[in-house]
Design an enzyme around this catalytic site. Structure first.
Site, mmCIF file in Angstrom:
data_model
loop_
_atom_site.group_PDB
_atom_site.id
_atom_site.type_symbol
_atom_site.label_atom_id
_atom_site.label_comp_id
_atom_site.label_asym_id
_atom_site.label_seq_id
_atom_site.Cartn_x
_atom_site.Cartn_y
_atom_site.Cartn_z
ATOM 1 N N TYR A 193 -11.154 5.556 -10.629
ATOM 2 C CA TYR A 193 -10.761 6.306 -9.414
ATOM 3 C C TYR A 193 -10.425 7.762 -9.684
ATOM 4 O O TYR A 193 -9.905 8.444 -8.801
ATOM 5 C CB TYR A 193 -9.508 5.691 -8.758
ATOM 6 C CG TYR A 193 -9.379 4.200 -8.791
ATOM 7 C CD1 TYR A 193 -10.217 3.384 -8.032
ATOM 8 C CD2 TYR A 193 -8.381 3.584 -9.554
ATOM 9 C CE1 TYR A 193 -10.069 2.012 -8.045
ATOM 10 C CE2 TYR A 193 -8.237 2.206 -9.565
ATOM 11 C CZ TYR A 193 -9.087 1.426 -8.815
ATOM 12 O OH TYR A 193 -8.932 0.062 -8.829
ATOM 13 N N ARG A 222 2.313 -1.766 -6.173
ATOM 14 C CA ARG A 222 2.408 -0.510 -6.917
ATOM 15 C C ARG A 222 3.804 0.110 -6.853
ATOM 16 O O ARG A 222 4.347 0.546 -7.864
ATOM 17 C CB ARG A 222 1.395 0.478 -6.328
ATOM 18 C CG ARG A 222 1.276 1.778 -7.092
ATOM 19 C CD ARG A 222 0.512 2.809 -6.275
ATOM 20 N NE ARG A 222 -0.714 2.313 -5.690
ATOM 21 C CZ ARG A 222 -1.910 2.332 -6.278
ATOM 22 N NH1 ARG A 222 -2.044 2.835 -7.476
ATOM 23 N NH2 ARG A 222 -2.985 1.858 -5.655
ATOM 24 N N ARG A 224 -7.830 3.258 -14.833
ATOM 25 C CA ARG A 224 -7.794 3.849 -13.491
ATOM 26 C C ARG A 224 -8.462 5.223 -13.430
ATOM 27 O O ARG A 224 -8.888 5.646 -12.374
ATOM 28 C CB ARG A 224 -6.350 3.908 -12.958
ATOM 29 C CG ARG A 224 -5.738 2.514 -12.818
ATOM 30 C CD ARG A 224 -4.418 2.500 -12.065
ATOM 31 N NE ARG A 224 -4.562 2.879 -10.677
ATOM 32 C CZ ARG A 224 -4.198 4.040 -10.176
ATOM 33 N NH1 ARG A 224 -3.657 4.957 -10.951
ATOM 34 N NH2 ARG A 224 -4.377 4.318 -8.909
ATOM 35 N N TYR A 269 -1.289 -1.792 -12.105
ATOM 36 C CA TYR A 269 -2.750 -1.707 -12.205
ATOM 37 C C TYR A 269 -3.240 -1.101 -13.514
ATOM 38 O O TYR A 269 -4.293 -0.486 -13.563
ATOM 39 C CB TYR A 269 -3.334 -0.935 -11.002
ATOM 40 C CG TYR A 269 -2.973 -1.578 -9.677
ATOM 41 C CD1 TYR A 269 -3.441 -2.857 -9.368
ATOM 42 C CD2 TYR A 269 -2.157 -0.932 -8.753
ATOM 43 C CE1 TYR A 269 -3.108 -3.464 -8.168
ATOM 44 C CE2 TYR A 269 -1.811 -1.531 -7.546
ATOM 45 C CZ TYR A 269 -2.284 -2.802 -7.267
ATOM 46 O OH TYR A 269 -1.953 -3.399 -6.078
ATOM 47 N N GLU A 319 4.115 -6.553 1.464
ATOM 48 C CA GLU A 319 3.618 -6.930 0.136
ATOM 49 C C GLU A 319 3.453 -5.739 -0.801
ATOM 50 O O GLU A 319 2.332 -5.404 -1.197
ATOM 51 C CB GLU A 319 2.233 -7.582 0.281
ATOM 52 C CG GLU A 319 2.231 -8.915 0.923
ATOM 53 C CD GLU A 319 0.815 -9.407 1.177
ATOM 54 O OE1 GLU A 319 0.629 -10.623 1.225
ATOM 55 O OE2 GLU A 319 -0.103 -8.583 1.339
ATOM 56 N N PRO A 320 4.518 -5.074 -1.187
ATOM 57 C CA PRO A 320 4.356 -3.945 -2.095
ATOM 58 C C PRO A 320 4.071 -4.398 -3.523
ATOM 59 O O PRO A 320 4.654 -5.378 -3.993
ATOM 60 C CB PRO A 320 5.732 -3.263 -2.034
ATOM 61 C CG PRO A 320 6.682 -4.350 -1.661
ATOM 62 C CD PRO A 320 5.921 -5.342 -0.831
ATOM 63 N N CYS A 328 -16.334 3.565 -26.689
ATOM 64 C CA CYS A 328 -17.620 4.236 -26.859
ATOM 65 C C CYS A 328 -18.234 4.531 -25.498
ATOM 66 O O CYS A 328 -19.148 3.832 -25.050
ATOM 67 C CB CYS A 328 -18.542 3.365 -27.689
ATOM 68 S SG CYS A 328 -17.901 3.210 -29.337
ATOM 69 N N GLU A 329 -17.715 5.537 -24.854
ATOM 70 C CA GLU A 329 -18.101 5.848 -23.484
ATOM 71 C C GLU A 329 -17.528 7.230 -23.176
ATOM 72 O O GLU A 329 -16.321 7.431 -23.289
ATOM 73 C CB GLU A 329 -17.449 4.787 -22.580
ATOM 74 C CG GLU A 329 -17.844 4.783 -21.174
ATOM 75 C CD GLU A 329 -18.504 3.444 -20.782
ATOM 76 O OE1 GLU A 329 -19.173 3.456 -19.767
ATOM 77 O OE2 GLU A 329 -18.351 2.430 -21.481
ATOM 78 N N GLY A 367 0.772 -1.239 0.000
ATOM 79 C CA GLY A 367 0.000 0.000 0.000
ATOM 80 C C GLY A 367 0.800 1.285 0.000
ATOM 81 O O GLY A 367 0.228 2.366 0.117
HETATM 82 N N1 LLP Z 1 -1.494 -7.002 -0.271
HETATM 83 C C1 LLP Z 1 -2.825 -7.094 -0.370
HETATM 84 C C2 LLP Z 1 -3.526 -8.053 0.457
HETATM 85 C C3 LLP Z 1 -3.531 -6.276 -1.261
HETATM 86 O O1 LLP Z 1 -4.838 -6.378 -1.328
HETATM 87 C C4 LLP Z 1 -2.821 -5.362 -2.073
HETATM 88 C C5 LLP Z 1 -3.534 -4.502 -3.017
HETATM 89 C C6 LLP Z 1 -1.428 -5.308 -1.952
HETATM 90 C C7 LLP Z 1 -0.797 -6.135 -1.041
HETATM 91 C C8 LLP Z 1 -0.570 -4.384 -2.773
HETATM 92 O O2 LLP Z 1 -0.872 -3.060 -2.575
HETATM 93 P P1 LLP Z 1 0.018 -1.929 -3.287
HETATM 94 O O3 LLP Z 1 1.387 -1.964 -2.669
HETATM 95 O O4 LLP Z 1 0.058 -2.249 -4.728
HETATM 96 O O5 LLP Z 1 -0.709 -0.668 -3.017
HETATM 97 N N2 LLP Z 1 -6.495 -1.248 -8.429
HETATM 98 C C9 LLP Z 1 -6.173 -0.252 -7.426
HETATM 99 C C10 LLP Z 1 -5.316 -0.813 -6.318
HETATM 100 C C11 LLP Z 1 -5.934 -2.005 -5.657
HETATM 101 C C12 LLP Z 1 -5.056 -2.573 -4.598
HETATM 102 C C13 LLP Z 1 -5.573 -3.895 -4.171
HETATM 103 N N3 LLP Z 1 -4.786 -4.546 -3.201
HETATM 104 C C14 LLP Z 1 -5.496 0.928 -8.115
HETATM 105 O O6 LLP Z 1 -5.305 0.867 -9.324
HETATM 106 O O7 LLP Z 1 -5.165 1.908 -7.479
#
Ligand code: LLP
Length: 432
Positions: free
Chosen positions: A335, A294, A331, A391, A291-292, A362-363, A249
Site C-alpha cells: 500500500y 488497527r 505494508r 497488520y 470492531e477496531p 530478493c525484490e 476502520g
Molecule cells: N471489521 C471488519 C469486517 C474488517 O474487515 C476489518 C478490517 C476490521 C473490522 C478492522 O479494521 P481496522 O479497525 O483494523 O481498520 N491489511 C490492511 C488493513 C485491512 C483491513 C481489513 N479489514 C492494512 O494493513 O492497512
C-alpha cells in the site's frame, strides 16, 4: 516527539517503548523483533470501552478485530479487558479458543468461509456468525441442522458508502467482494429468506466501510443507511433486528502529520446519529458493536531491525539495508504505507538524513519506506519502525524462507516472549 505516546528516550539516548530500552530488547531477543506494549493495548481497549459506555450506555460492545494482530497473548489481554473478538478464519478462532477467550463474545467473519470453518464455529458456539452471501447461509443452515444447533447470525451488508482511503482497504461500496448489496435488493431478499430459516436466527446486521479512515462522516452515513434498512425490515417483514455492528476502520497516526480524531469524538457523533435515527424511524435502539483492530494494536507496537549495509548513491539516494523487510513488514510493498523510523541507539539525535530503508528480500520493491527522515545510520545500528503493531506480524510471511520474528510484550519496563522466533527447523517443518 514520536508518533506513539508510549515511545520515549532514556538517559542513554536510547528509544524506549513502555519503559523498556529497545536497544536492550534487540540485544536480548535478536532482530527483526516485534515489540508490543501491553499497557498501551490495554489503554486503547479501555478508551473504546469507556466511550461506548459513556455515549451509548451498556447496549454496546467492542470486538477487537484480531486480523490486525492475533496471537494467544493478545487474545488474553483484550479478553481480560472485557472486549469481544472479531475472528476471520479458523486459525484466528483456534488461537482465541486456545487462549481461553469467551467464545460467546466472538463474531465470526469471512467472505468465503469453508464448511470446515463453519462447522468449527458452530461447534464451539461463537456468539454470532456474520454471513456474507446466500450460499453461505444455505451451507450454514445445513451444518447447524447436522449439529442440532441454531446459531445467531448477522448479515454483512454493503451500505454503498465510499470511504476515503486506499482502494485495497475500501469495503463498503457496491463493487466489493464483501457482503450483500443494498441497492440491488440482494440484502433484502436474503433477510426475507433468513427470517424464516429454522436452523439459524437472524440477530443482526453488519457493515464495515474500510480501514484507516480519518473522516467521521462516512461512519455516520453508514449508520443511517443501516438503520433505515432495519426500519424497512421491521415495517415490511414485522421482524426486529436486534444487533447492529458498525465495523472498524478508525484511522491512526503513522506520521506526525496525521491527525486522527480521538475515538471518543467518533463514538459521540455516531451514537447521536443512531439515537436520533431510531427515534425518527420509530425503531428500538439496537445493541451496537464496533470492531477496531488497527487503532488498538498499531500504536502499541514497533519493529526493531539491525542495520547491515549503507549504500550511498550520489545524487540519487541512500539505502539503509536492514535484516528484515517485506516478509515481516509487507505494508509498504502492498500500500506504500508510510511509517516513522528512529535509530533506536541515537534517538536523541536530530534526523539529519532522508533515506530509503530497504529489506533483505530478493525484490527491488522490498522497502520499509522511502524518503524517511532518519538519524545518520551505520552498520550495527538498531532501527525502530513505529506504530507497526497492526497488520505487520499478522501479515508476515516466510518469503525467501525467512524465519518469522519473535513477538515480545513489554509491560512497565519488563519484557516477555509471546511468540517465539521461528527456527530453521520450523522452516522445513512441513517439508517431506
Ligand atoms: N471489521 C471488519 C469486517 C474488517 O474487515 C476489518 C478490517 C476490521 C473490522 C478492522 O479494521 P481496522 O479497525 O483494523 O481498520 N491489511 C490492511 C488493513 C485491512 C483491513 C481489513 N479489514 C492494512 O494493513 O492497512
Amino acid at each position: 516527539m514520536f508518533v506513539s505516546e508510549n515511545l520515549s528516550v532514556n538517559e542513554k539516548g536510547n528509544l524506549t517503548i513502555g519503559g523498556a530500552d529497545t536497544v536492550e530488547l534487540a540485544k536480548e531477543y535478536g532482530t527483526p523483533l516485534y515489540v508490543m506494549d501491553e499497557q498501551l493495548v490495554r489503554k486503547n481497549c479501555r478508551r473504546f470501552n469507556e466511550s461506548i459506555r459513556k455515549f451509548y450506555g451498556d447496549k454496546g460492545r467492542v470486538h477487537y478485530a484480531s486480523k490486525a494482530m492475533s496471537c494467544m497473548e493478545m487474545c488474553r489481554i483484550v479478553g481480560s479487558e472485557g472486549l469481544g473478538l472479531d475472528a476471520v478464519s479458523i486459525g484466528e478462532l483456534y488461537t482465541a479458543v486456545k487462549a481461553g477467550f469467551d467464545v460467546s463474545k466472538i463474531g465470526f467473519h469471512g467472505n468465503n468461509k469453508t464448511d470446515e470453518e463453519l462447522a468449527y464455529a458452530v461447534s464451539i458456539g461463537v456468539g454470532h456468525i456474520i454471513v456474507d452471501n446466500i450460499s453461505e447461509l444455505h451451507r450454514l443452515e445445513r451444518i447447524a441442522k447436522e449439529q442440532g444447533k441454531r446459531p445467531h447470525i448477522m448479515f454483512r451488508i454493503k451500505p454503498g458508502i465510499d470511504a476515503h482511503t486506499h482502494d485495497f482497504v475500501k469495503t463498503g461500496q457496491i463493487d466489493s467482494k464483501f457482503g450483500f448489496a443494498l441497492e440491488t435488493g440482494e440484502a433484502y431478499e436474503a433477510v426475507k429468506e433468513a427470517v424464516s430459516c429454522e436452523n439459524v436466527e437472524l440477530y443482526g446486521l453488519h457493515c464495515h466501510i474500510g480501514s484507516q479512515i480519518f473522516d467521521i462522516d462516512p461512519f455516520e452515513e453508514a449508520a443511517k443507511v443501516m438503520l433505515e434498512f432495519i426500519a424497512k425490515i421491521k415495517n415490511e417483514l414485522d421482524y426486529e433486528i436486534q444487533g447492529l455492528n458498525l465495523g472498524g476502520g478508525f484511522g491512526i497516526k503513522y506520521l506526525n502529520s496525521h491527525d486522527p480524531q480521538p475515538f471518543e469524538v467518533f463514538m459521540e457523533r455516531v451514537s447521536e446519529v443512531v439515537k436520533a435515527e431510531c427515534e425518527k424511524l420509530n425503531i428500538s435502539r439496537p445493541f451496537i458493536y464496533i470492531e477496531p483492530g488497527r487503532s488498538i494494536a498499531a500504536p502499541a507496537g514497533i519493529t526493531l531491525y539491525t542495520v547491515g549495509a549503507r549504500k550511498e548513491i550520489p545524487n540519487i539516494r541512500t539505502y539503509i539495508s536492514v535484516d528484515g523487510g517485506m516478509a515481516d513488514s509487507p505494508r509498504y510493498i502492498l500500500y506504500k504505507s508510510e511509517y516513522e523510523a528512529v535509530v533506536a541507539n541515537k534517538a536523541n539525535e536530530e534526523r539529519t538524513e532522508k533515506v530509503t530503508i530497504a529489506g533483505k528480500c530478493c525484490e527491488s520493491g522490498d522497502l520499509i519506506g522511502e524518503n524517511m527522515p532518519l538519524q545518520h545510520a551505520e552498520s550495527g545500528d538498531i532501527i525502530a519502525v513505529c506504530a507497526t503493531g497492526a497488520y505487520n506480524y499478522s501479515m508476515s510471511s516466510n518469503y525467501n524462507r525467512l524465519q518469522k520474528p519473535a513477538v515480545v510484550f513489554v509491560n512497565d519496563g519488563e519484557s516477555r516472549i509471546a511468540v517465539k522466533r521461528e527456527t530453521l527447523d520450523d522452516i522445513i517443518r512441513n517439508d517431506v
